[in-house]
Design a protein around this motif. Structure first.
Motif, PDB file in Angstrom:
ATOM      1  N   VAL A 166       0.847  -1.196   0.000  1.00  0.00           N
ATOM      2  CA  VAL A 166       0.000   0.000   0.000  1.00  0.00           C
ATOM      3  C   VAL A 166       0.882   1.246   0.000  1.00  0.00           C
ATOM      4  O   VAL A 166       1.852   1.336   0.758  1.00  0.00           O
ATOM      5  CB  VAL A 166      -0.943   0.043   1.220  1.00  0.00           C
ATOM      6  CG1 VAL A 166      -1.883   1.250   1.127  1.00  0.00           C
ATOM      7  CG2 VAL A 166      -1.743  -1.243   1.345  1.00  0.00           C
ATOM      8  N   VAL A 167       0.524   2.206  -0.854  1.00  0.00           N
ATOM      9  CA  VAL A 167       1.177   3.521  -0.888  1.00  0.00           C
ATOM     10  C   VAL A 167       0.226   4.529  -0.260  1.00  0.00           C
ATOM     11  O   VAL A 167      -0.951   4.609  -0.646  1.00  0.00           O
ATOM     12  CB  VAL A 167       1.507   3.945  -2.331  1.00  0.00           C
ATOM     13  CG1 VAL A 167       2.149   5.339  -2.341  1.00  0.00           C
ATOM     14  CG2 VAL A 167       2.414   2.932  -3.007  1.00  0.00           C
ATOM     15  N   PHE A 168       0.716   5.298   0.688  1.00  0.00           N
ATOM     16  CA  PHE A 168      -0.055   6.397   1.270  1.00  0.00           C
ATOM     17  C   PHE A 168       0.560   7.718   0.811  1.00  0.00           C
ATOM     18  O   PHE A 168       1.784   7.860   0.769  1.00  0.00           O
ATOM     19  CB  PHE A 168      -0.039   6.327   2.799  1.00  0.00           C
ATOM     20  CG  PHE A 168      -0.788   5.149   3.364  1.00  0.00           C
ATOM     21  CD1 PHE A 168      -2.155   5.222   3.580  1.00  0.00           C
ATOM     22  CD2 PHE A 168      -0.128   3.970   3.650  1.00  0.00           C
ATOM     23  CE1 PHE A 168      -2.855   4.133   4.085  1.00  0.00           C
ATOM     24  CE2 PHE A 168      -0.812   2.880   4.164  1.00  0.00           C
ATOM     25  CZ  PHE A 168      -2.177   2.957   4.380  1.00  0.00           C
ATOM     26  N   CYS A 169      -0.305   8.673   0.468  1.00  0.00           N
ATOM     27  CA  CYS A 169       0.173   9.974   0.008  1.00  0.00           C
ATOM     28  C   CYS A 169       0.566  10.892   1.160  1.00  0.00           C
ATOM     29  O   CYS A 169       1.268  11.876   0.956  1.00  0.00           O
ATOM     30  CB  CYS A 169      -0.891  10.675  -0.833  1.00  0.00           C
ATOM     31  SG  CYS A 169      -1.360   9.783  -2.319  1.00  0.00           S
ATOM     32  N   SER A 170       0.093  10.586   2.362  1.00  0.00           N
ATOM     33  CA  SER A 170       0.386  11.450   3.507  1.00  0.00           C
ATOM     34  C   SER A 170       0.472  10.606   4.770  1.00  0.00           C
ATOM     35  O   SER A 170      -0.144   9.541   4.880  1.00  0.00           O
ATOM     36  CB  SER A 170      -0.707  12.521   3.680  1.00  0.00           C
ATOM     37  OG  SER A 170      -1.949  11.914   3.991  1.00  0.00           O
ATOM     38  N   HIS A 171       1.244  11.098   5.720  1.00  0.00           N
ATOM     39  CA  HIS A 171       1.308  10.440   7.030  1.00  0.00           C
ATOM     40  C   HIS A 171      -0.048  10.533   7.721  1.00  0.00           C
ATOM     41  O   HIS A 171      -0.420   9.648   8.498  1.00  0.00           O
ATOM     42  CB  HIS A 171       2.399  11.088   7.884  1.00  0.00           C
ATOM     43  CG  HIS A 171       3.785  10.827   7.379  1.00  0.00           C
ATOM     44  ND1 HIS A 171       4.463   9.655   7.630  1.00  0.00           N
ATOM     45  CD2 HIS A 171       4.601  11.581   6.607  1.00  0.00           C
ATOM     46  CE1 HIS A 171       5.653   9.702   7.057  1.00  0.00           C
ATOM     47  NE2 HIS A 171       5.761  10.850   6.417  1.00  0.00           N
ATOM     48  N   PHE A 172      -0.780  11.603   7.429  1.00  0.00           N
ATOM     49  CA  PHE A 172      -2.122  11.758   7.985  1.00  0.00           C
ATOM     50  C   PHE A 172      -2.996  10.555   7.639  1.00  0.00           C
ATOM     51  O   PHE A 172      -3.623   9.954   8.509  1.00  0.00           O
ATOM     52  CB  PHE A 172      -2.756  13.045   7.447  1.00  0.00           C
ATOM     53  CG  PHE A 172      -4.253  13.075   7.518  1.00  0.00           C
ATOM     54  CD1 PHE A 172      -4.902  13.237   8.723  1.00  0.00           C
ATOM     55  CD2 PHE A 172      -5.019  12.926   6.363  1.00  0.00           C
ATOM     56  CE1 PHE A 172      -6.290  13.250   8.784  1.00  0.00           C
ATOM     57  CE2 PHE A 172      -6.404  12.938   6.412  1.00  0.00           C
ATOM     58  CZ  PHE A 172      -7.040  13.101   7.634  1.00  0.00           C
ATOM     59  N   TYR A 174      -2.051   7.597   6.545  1.00  0.00           N
ATOM     60  CA  TYR A 174      -1.494   6.361   7.102  1.00  0.00           C
ATOM     61  C   TYR A 174      -1.966   6.173   8.544  1.00  0.00           C
ATOM     62  O   TYR A 174      -2.413   5.095   8.936  1.00  0.00           O
ATOM     63  CB  TYR A 174       0.033   6.374   7.047  1.00  0.00           C
ATOM     64  CG  TYR A 174       0.646   5.167   7.729  1.00  0.00           C
ATOM     65  CD1 TYR A 174       0.557   3.901   7.149  1.00  0.00           C
ATOM     66  CD2 TYR A 174       1.273   5.289   8.968  1.00  0.00           C
ATOM     67  CE1 TYR A 174       1.094   2.790   7.782  1.00  0.00           C
ATOM     68  CE2 TYR A 174       1.812   4.185   9.606  1.00  0.00           C
ATOM     69  CZ  TYR A 174       1.722   2.938   9.004  1.00  0.00           C
ATOM     70  OH  TYR A 174       2.243   1.831   9.650  1.00  0.00           O
ATOM     71  N   ARG A 175      -1.898   7.243   9.331  1.00  0.00           N
ATOM     72  CA  ARG A 175      -2.348   7.150  10.722  1.00  0.00           C
ATOM     73  C   ARG A 175      -3.842   6.862  10.805  1.00  0.00           C
ATOM     74  O   ARG A 175      -4.299   6.060  11.645  1.00  0.00           O
ATOM     75  CB  ARG A 175      -2.013   8.448  11.468  1.00  0.00           C
ATOM     76  CG  ARG A 175      -0.528   8.685  11.685  1.00  0.00           C
ATOM     77  CD  ARG A 175      -0.288   9.848  12.628  1.00  0.00           C
ATOM     78  NE  ARG A 175      -0.800  11.108  12.091  1.00  0.00           N
ATOM     79  CZ  ARG A 175      -0.073  11.965  11.391  1.00  0.00           C
ATOM     80  NH1 ARG A 175       1.189  11.685  11.108  1.00  0.00           N
ATOM     81  NH2 ARG A 175      -0.598  13.104  10.960  1.00  0.00           N
ATOM     82  N   THR A 188       3.254  -4.372   3.956  1.00  0.00           N
ATOM     83  CA  THR A 188       4.287  -3.587   3.297  1.00  0.00           C
ATOM     84  C   THR A 188       3.683  -2.261   2.850  1.00  0.00           C
ATOM     85  O   THR A 188       2.776  -2.237   2.015  1.00  0.00           O
ATOM     86  CB  THR A 188       4.854  -4.337   2.080  1.00  0.00           C
ATOM     87  OG1 THR A 188       5.410  -5.577   2.510  1.00  0.00           O
ATOM     88  CG2 THR A 188       5.937  -3.508   1.396  1.00  0.00           C
ATOM     89  N   THR A 189       4.159  -1.169   3.430  1.00  0.00           N
ATOM     90  CA  THR A 189       3.600   0.145   3.125  1.00  0.00           C
ATOM     91  C   THR A 189       4.723   1.159   2.939  1.00  0.00           C
ATOM     92  O   THR A 189       5.864   0.954   3.366  1.00  0.00           O
ATOM     93  CB  THR A 189       2.670   0.655   4.245  1.00  0.00           C
ATOM     94  OG1 THR A 189       3.433   0.817   5.455  1.00  0.00           O
ATOM     95  CG2 THR A 189       1.524  -0.309   4.498  1.00  0.00           C
ATOM     96  N   GLY A 315      -3.548  16.230   5.357  1.00  0.00           N
ATOM     97  CA  GLY A 315      -2.123  16.201   5.074  1.00  0.00           C
ATOM     98  C   GLY A 315      -1.531  17.548   4.712  1.00  0.00           C
ATOM     99  O   GLY A 315      -0.321  17.645   4.437  1.00  0.00           O
ATOM    100  N   ILE A 316      -2.330  18.621   4.719  1.00  0.00           N
ATOM    101  CA  ILE A 316      -1.824  19.935   4.306  1.00  0.00           C
ATOM    102  C   ILE A 316      -0.667  20.421   5.193  1.00  0.00           C
ATOM    103  O   ILE A 316       0.296  21.008   4.679  1.00  0.00           O
ATOM    104  CB  ILE A 316      -2.967  20.962   4.243  1.00  0.00           C
ATOM    105  CG1 ILE A 316      -3.938  20.583   3.114  1.00  0.00           C
ATOM    106  CG2 ILE A 316      -2.436  22.376   4.017  1.00  0.00           C
ATOM    107  CD1 ILE A 316      -5.140  21.493   2.984  1.00  0.00           C
TER     108      ILE A 316
END
Length: 389
Positions: A166-172, A174-175, A188-189, A315-316
């Motif tokens: 998985v790809v997340f565009c922001s840590h926001f 992901y959390r 796996t991220t 994520g801003i």
């Protein structure tokens, strides 16, 4: 000895190959990057399926919409899935390695139906905000917590559990997803921001002081920008605003602009291809969404060296720093927001410093040559985990 060829890369989406969403911008910018080193890739969409199936799916979707929005949303979702699977059946070789870079949970689940070997991998990027179910409910397309809402969330969970990575565009995000699905801790991220090229310059189209780009829907909250404009007027500063995008809120926004007395200052430009080029014809980029993952429009604004005014949501805060590349503003305080807009536009030293900071942030964090190689490396080399049928 000849080195083995890397597996072919497919990009799957439930959308058309081009359009006004950030999702479409993301995978098209990635394809442009891949074309440089000559990496073979192909976009798989439901709109390239046989004509008869496309027409049947459209009829089913319209019939469901006629009955009620819940059924319409469900039937549309199912029709898109069937069409996408038809497209994949003719493109994904059953006995050869491949990678499907899925742009949504639905397109990931469609690809998983054709995974037969460990070297056939499906990797999902999380573009949505919190959940696609929440987005659809906010727009009134489905009932909040209703059957279709729960169906969409189940499909998100299933996709995230079964894909290889998985790809997340922001840590926001992901959390957010980790709190909803603790099992992701063992998946796996990676967290990689969106990216965008520097927009091309144009001498055509509207220009002025402030620009905002995005679909006209409740989440994007463009009415706040109209309130800020009205407050600036009261303080003796008359600015122009260009709103680029289409959506269900257009008529309501136009009415609000009239009520606030700013209609003559606002251009509703509708959907414009290559809207980012208009950034060069404006001085400031303004954003007012209630929630965001990692909006590409802000990246494009930074690339053009435009100060950004935006809320501290989603994520801003991972994209700009307050008083550096722009200002954070509170969506509950248009008066203070107007003061910040006036500061940026009327104080030359502040504007110049923010322009330079925007350029630096873009080059160090969001340029394609900074992010895209890491994304490609993750797609090609992430472990083949998550192989449940």
């Amino acid at each position: 000895m000849n080195r083995p060829q890397p597996p072919k890369l497919f990009i799957s989406t439930g959308l058309s190959a081009t359009g006004e969403t950030g999702v479409q911008s993301h995978f098209n910018y990635f394809r442009d990057f891949l074309a440089g080193p000559g990496i073979d890739s192909e976009v798989l969409t439901p709109y390239e399926s046989p004509t008869v199936l496309r027409r049947a799916a459209k009829l089913i979707s319209r019939f469901g919409t006629y009955l009620n929005s819940e059924l319409g949303a469900y039937l549309s979702n199912r029709a898109i899935s069937v069409l996408l699977q038809c497209r994949m059946r003719s493109c994904l070789p059953p006995r050869e390695p491949w990678i499907v870079y899925a742009q949504c949970p639905g397109s990931a689940l469609a690809a998983l139906k054709f995974r037969r070997r460990a070297d056939q991998r499906v990797i999902l990027i999380v573009h949505f905000n919190i959940s696609q179910a929440d987005e659809a409910a906010e727009r009134g397309r489905i009932r909040d917590r209703g059957p279709c809402y729960r169906y969409i969330q189940r499909r998100e969970t299933e996709a995230l559990e079964r894909v290889n990575a998985v790809v997340f565009c922001s840590h926001f995000m992901y959390r957010e997803m980790l709190s909803r699905m603790p099992c992701l801790a063992g998946k796996t991220t990676t967290v990689l921001p969106n990216f965008a090229p520097v927009p091309q310059r144009t001498i055509d189209g509207p220009g002025g002081d402030v620009i905002s780009i995005g679909t006209l829907e409740p989440r994007k909250n463009q009415s706040f920008l109209l309130k800020v404009l009205a407050e600036a007027n009261r303080m003796g500063h008359r600015y122009t605003l260009t709103i680029v995008g289409n959506g269900e809120d257009r008529l309501a926004l136009q009415k609000t602009a009239c009520e606030l007395g700013v209609a003559s200052q606002v251009v509703f430009a509708g959907f414009l291809p290559h809207a980012s080029r208009l950034l060069w014809r404006h001085r400031v980029y303004a954003h007012a969404a209630n929630i965001e993952n990692l909006p590409i429009t802000i990246i494009e604004a930074l690339a053009a060296g435009r100060p950004v005014l935006a809320p501290r949501v989603g994520g801003i805060p991972e994209m700009i720093c307050d008083s550096l590349e722009g200002y954070f503003w509170s969506l509950s305080d248009p008066v203070d927001a107007a003061r910040k807009l006036i500061t940026v536009l009327d104080e030359t030293n502040v504007y110049g410093a923010m322009q330079a900071a925007a350029h630096r942030r873009y080059k160090s964090q969001f340029a394609p040559q900074v992010v895209a190689p890491s994304l490609l490396d993750f797609l090609l080399h992430s472990p083949a985990s998550g192989m449940s049928p």
